[in-house]
Design a protein around this motif. Structure first.
Motif, PDB file in Angstrom:
ATOM      1  N   VAL A 174       0.837  -1.204   0.000  1.00 35.37           N
ATOM      2  CA  VAL A 174       0.000   0.000   0.000  1.00 35.37           C
ATOM      3  C   VAL A 174       0.869   1.250   0.000  1.00 35.37           C
ATOM      4  O   VAL A 174       0.606   2.210  -0.734  1.00 35.37           O
ATOM      5  N   ALA A 175       1.931   1.237   0.807  1.00 37.71           N
ATOM      6  CA  ALA A 175       2.812   2.408   0.901  1.00 37.71           C
ATOM      7  C   ALA A 175       3.489   2.732  -0.424  1.00 37.71           C
ATOM      8  O   ALA A 175       3.750   3.893  -0.731  1.00 37.71           O
ATOM      9  N   HIS A 176       3.751   1.687  -1.206  1.00 37.57           N
ATOM     10  CA  HIS A 176       4.446   1.887  -2.485  1.00 37.57           C
ATOM     11  C   HIS A 176       3.488   1.864  -3.673  1.00 37.57           C
ATOM     12  O   HIS A 176       3.906   1.753  -4.826  1.00 37.57           O
ATOM     13  N   VAL A 203      -0.821  -8.365  -4.484  1.00 40.89           N
ATOM     14  CA  VAL A 203      -0.647  -8.859  -3.119  1.00 40.89           C
ATOM     15  C   VAL A 203      -2.021  -9.155  -2.529  1.00 40.89           C
ATOM     16  O   VAL A 203      -2.903  -8.284  -2.547  1.00 40.89           O
ATOM     17  N   PRO A 204      -2.249 -10.358  -2.001  1.00 44.17           N
ATOM     18  CA  PRO A 204      -3.539 -10.670  -1.386  1.00 44.17           C
ATOM     19  C   PRO A 204      -3.634 -10.106   0.021  1.00 44.17           C
ATOM     20  O   PRO A 204      -2.649 -10.094   0.767  1.00 44.17           O
ATOM     21  N   ALA A 205      -4.825  -9.657   0.395  1.00 41.46           N
ATOM     22  CA  ALA A 205      -5.066  -9.141   1.746  1.00 41.46           C
ATOM     23  C   ALA A 205      -6.371  -9.722   2.265  1.00 41.46           C
ATOM     24  O   ALA A 205      -7.443  -9.104   2.131  1.00 41.46           O
ATOM     25  N   THR A 206      -6.309 -10.934   2.821  1.00 39.87           N
ATOM     26  CA  THR A 206      -7.491 -11.526   3.439  1.00 39.87           C
ATOM     27  C   THR A 206      -7.760 -10.786   4.744  1.00 39.87           C
ATOM     28  O   THR A 206      -6.836 -10.478   5.501  1.00 39.87           O
ATOM     29  N   ALA A 223     -10.384   1.626   4.136  1.00 43.17           N
ATOM     30  CA  ALA A 223      -9.672   2.332   5.207  1.00 43.17           C
ATOM     31  C   ALA A 223      -8.174   2.066   5.143  1.00 43.17           C
ATOM     32  O   ALA A 223      -7.367   2.916   5.536  1.00 43.17           O
ATOM     33  N   ALA A 224      -7.802   0.888   4.640  1.00 40.96           N
ATOM     34  CA  ALA A 224      -6.388   0.534   4.527  1.00 40.96           C
ATOM     35  C   ALA A 224      -5.744   1.078   3.259  1.00 40.96           C
ATOM     36  O   ALA A 224      -4.537   0.946   3.076  1.00 40.96           O
ATOM     37  N   GLY A 225      -6.544   1.654   2.368  1.00 39.59           N
ATOM     38  CA  GLY A 225      -6.005   2.189   1.121  1.00 39.59           C
ATOM     39  C   GLY A 225      -5.999   1.193  -0.022  1.00 39.59           C
ATOM     40  O   GLY A 225      -5.247   1.354  -0.987  1.00 39.59           O
ATOM     41  N   ILE A 226      -6.851   0.173   0.064  1.00 38.82           N
ATOM     42  CA  ILE A 226      -6.946  -0.859  -0.978  1.00 38.82           C
ATOM     43  C   ILE A 226      -8.141  -0.538  -1.872  1.00 38.82           C
ATOM     44  O   ILE A 226      -9.241  -0.289  -1.377  1.00 38.82           O
ATOM     45  N   ALA A 227      -7.951  -0.603  -3.176  1.00 37.47           N
ATOM     46  CA  ALA A 227      -8.982  -0.144  -4.112  1.00 37.47           C
ATOM     47  C   ALA A 227      -9.753  -1.260  -4.795  1.00 37.47           C
ATOM     48  O   ALA A 227     -10.735  -0.985  -5.491  1.00 37.47           O
ATOM     49  N   VAL A 228      -9.330  -2.520  -4.611  1.00 38.88           N
ATOM     50  CA  VAL A 228      -9.983  -3.625  -5.325  1.00 38.88           C
ATOM     51  C   VAL A 228     -10.261  -4.764  -4.347  1.00 38.88           C
ATOM     52  O   VAL A 228      -9.421  -5.112  -3.505  1.00 38.88           O
ATOM     53  N   PHE A 229     -11.426  -5.366  -4.486  1.00 38.76           N
ATOM     54  CA  PHE A 229     -11.899  -6.403  -3.573  1.00 38.76           C
ATOM     55  C   PHE A 229     -12.564  -7.505  -4.396  1.00 38.76           C
ATOM     56  O   PHE A 229     -13.432  -7.235  -5.228  1.00 38.76           O
ATOM     57  N   ALA A 230     -12.153  -8.747  -4.184  1.00 38.44           N
ATOM     58  CA  ALA A 230     -12.750  -9.894  -4.881  1.00 38.44           C
ATOM     59  C   ALA A 230     -13.580 -10.714  -3.917  1.00 38.44           C
ATOM     60  O   ALA A 230     -13.145 -11.026  -2.806  1.00 38.44           O
ATOM     61  N   THR A 231     -14.776 -11.093  -4.348  1.00 42.49           N
ATOM     62  CA  THR A 231     -15.645 -11.923  -3.531  1.00 42.49           C
ATOM     63  C   THR A 231     -16.427 -12.861  -4.437  1.00 42.49           C
ATOM     64  O   THR A 231     -16.218 -12.882  -5.654  1.00 42.49           O
ATOM     65  N   ALA A 256      -6.342  -4.562 -10.381  1.00 41.69           N
ATOM     66  CA  ALA A 256      -5.473  -3.855  -9.431  1.00 41.69           C
ATOM     67  C   ALA A 256      -4.136  -3.502 -10.068  1.00 41.69           C
ATOM     68  O   ALA A 256      -3.590  -2.419  -9.830  1.00 41.69           O
ATOM     69  N   VAL A 257      -3.622  -4.417 -10.876  1.00 45.36           N
ATOM     70  CA  VAL A 257      -2.357  -4.152 -11.586  1.00 45.36           C
ATOM     71  C   VAL A 257      -2.515  -2.956 -12.518  1.00 45.36           C
ATOM     72  O   VAL A 257      -1.644  -2.072 -12.588  1.00 45.36           O
ATOM     73  N   GLU A 258      -3.635  -2.896 -13.228  1.00 44.54           N
ATOM     74  CA  GLU A 258      -3.867  -1.772 -14.141  1.00 44.54           C
ATOM     75  C   GLU A 258      -4.022  -0.459 -13.370  1.00 44.54           C
ATOM     76  O   GLU A 258      -3.516   0.588 -13.813  1.00 44.54           O
ATOM     77  N   LEU A 259      -4.713  -0.492 -12.232  1.00 40.21           N
ATOM     78  CA  LEU A 259      -4.891   0.722 -11.442  1.00 40.21           C
ATOM     79  C   LEU A 259      -3.574   1.230 -10.891  1.00 40.21           C
ATOM     80  O   LEU A 259      -3.393   2.432 -10.672  1.00 40.21           O
ATOM     81  N   ALA A 260      -2.632   0.308 -10.641  1.00 36.46           N
ATOM     82  CA  ALA A 260      -1.355   0.688 -10.047  1.00 36.46           C
ATOM     83  C   ALA A 260      -0.371   1.240 -11.065  1.00 36.46           C
ATOM     84  O   ALA A 260       0.685   1.755 -10.683  1.00 36.46           O
TER      85      ALA A 260
END
Length: 309
Positions: free
Chosen positions: A19-21, A59-62, A120-128, A304-308
């Motif tokens: 997230v920081a990078h 990077v996955p963030a469960t 809140a953590a700064g993550i823009a994409v979520f898969a469910t 997420a790769v495209e957004l980054a």
């Protein structure tokens, strides 16, 4: 002026660094693992989801709440805890986060709470797997107050949610109408039809269609210039794992009758219905559920790769 309290969430070192990078990160929910899949299968799926995200370049963030701490990015030991048959994890929607954190409880996060914590953590994409929605009215009535918190959260949370539509037990036209009312764009990924979880088409059209992750990322970037709401990217279940429609309709009718007989309502509807589908289909619905969520994780990572970039 009232200041918002400092966020109590904790990111894993890997997620925090990404997230920081401004590296691509994909949020993953934990309710699917602790309440949606059987213990014999959920840990394997959890690890495969994270591997799928990594293989696609993100990077996955469960996400889960453990001992009062919202954790964004779980260690393998924490994944094992979430998936344990005796985990005792509650099912946490957004309204439950405050009480659970304050009272040092533990729970698995739904779409609503996962989206909120990811944002809140700064993550823009979520898969469910599937989105919650508007339930049909109870027999003998013409209105329903049973509307998933997923919709309200998506209306005010700038995040891309990649899912396979919603289960056909829900009122899909009403759900799409609520999303329109809240200015949430709905995109079909290589489809003109809104999917219905186990089925590739619900019979209802999507307003917009995209052909690749770059287009989806471009739409979200453009949308954020005008709105703080999220975006729904509807990705149909892989064609080889779609349930036969006749079988699906039979299982759904049986499941609805089961809900009526047991007087099941609210948050208990989905687990009971899923369990019936899994058992009565001889495991076919479980295969479909696993296939669609893995497909969504792969697509989410590519967005997420495209957004980054």
């Amino acid at each position: 002026m009232i200041e918002k309290p400092h966020s109590p969430l904790v990111m894993s070192p890997e997620v925090a660094d990404a997230v920081a990078h401004h590296a691509p990160v994909v949020a993953l929910e934990s309710t699917l693992l602790s309440h949606g899949l059987p213990p014999s299968r959920n840990l394997d799926v959890a690890r495969r989801l994270e591997r799928t995200v990594r293989d696609a370049g993100a990077v996955p963030a469960t996400i889960a709440v453990l001992d009062g701490v919202p954790r964004v990015g779980l260690s393998d030991a924490e994944l094992e805890r979430v998936c344990a048959p005796d985990s005792g994890l509650a099912k946490l929607s957004l309204r439950d986060l405050g009480p659970t954190v304050a009272l040092r409880g533990s729970g698995a996060t739904t779409v609503a709470s996962t989206a909120a914590l990811a944002h809140a953590a700064g993550i823009a994409v979520f898969a469910t797997g599937g989105l919650g929605g508007v339930h049909h009215p109870l027999p003998g009535t013409n209105v329903t107050w049973d509307v998933s918190a997923d919709l309200g959260t998506l209306a005010r949370t700038a995040i891309v949610v990649v899912c396979s539509g919603m289960k056909s037990v829900l009122d899909i036209p009403a759900t799409l109408e609520v999303l329109e009312t809240h200015s949430v764009p709905v995109l079909g990924y290589r489809t003109d039809d809104f999917p219905a979880f186990y089925l590739r088409s619900s019979g209802h059209p999507v307003p917009h269609r995209v052909e690749d992750p770059a287009q989806a990322a471009a739409v979200f970037t453009a949308h954020r210039a005008f709105s703080d709401s999220g975006l729904l990217l509807a990705n149909p279940v892989p064609v080889e794992h779609e349930l036969d429609r006749a079988t699906h309709d039979r299982l759904l009718a049986e499941g609805l009758e089961l809900l009526r007989d047991r007087e099941v309502s609210g948050a208990d509807v989905t687990p009971v219905l899923l369990e019936h589908f899994h058992t009565a289909s001889g495991g076919a619905s479980l295969d479909a559920n696993e296939a669609l969520v893995l497909s969504n994780a792969d697509l989410a990572a590519r967005v997420a790769v495209e957004l980054a970039r």
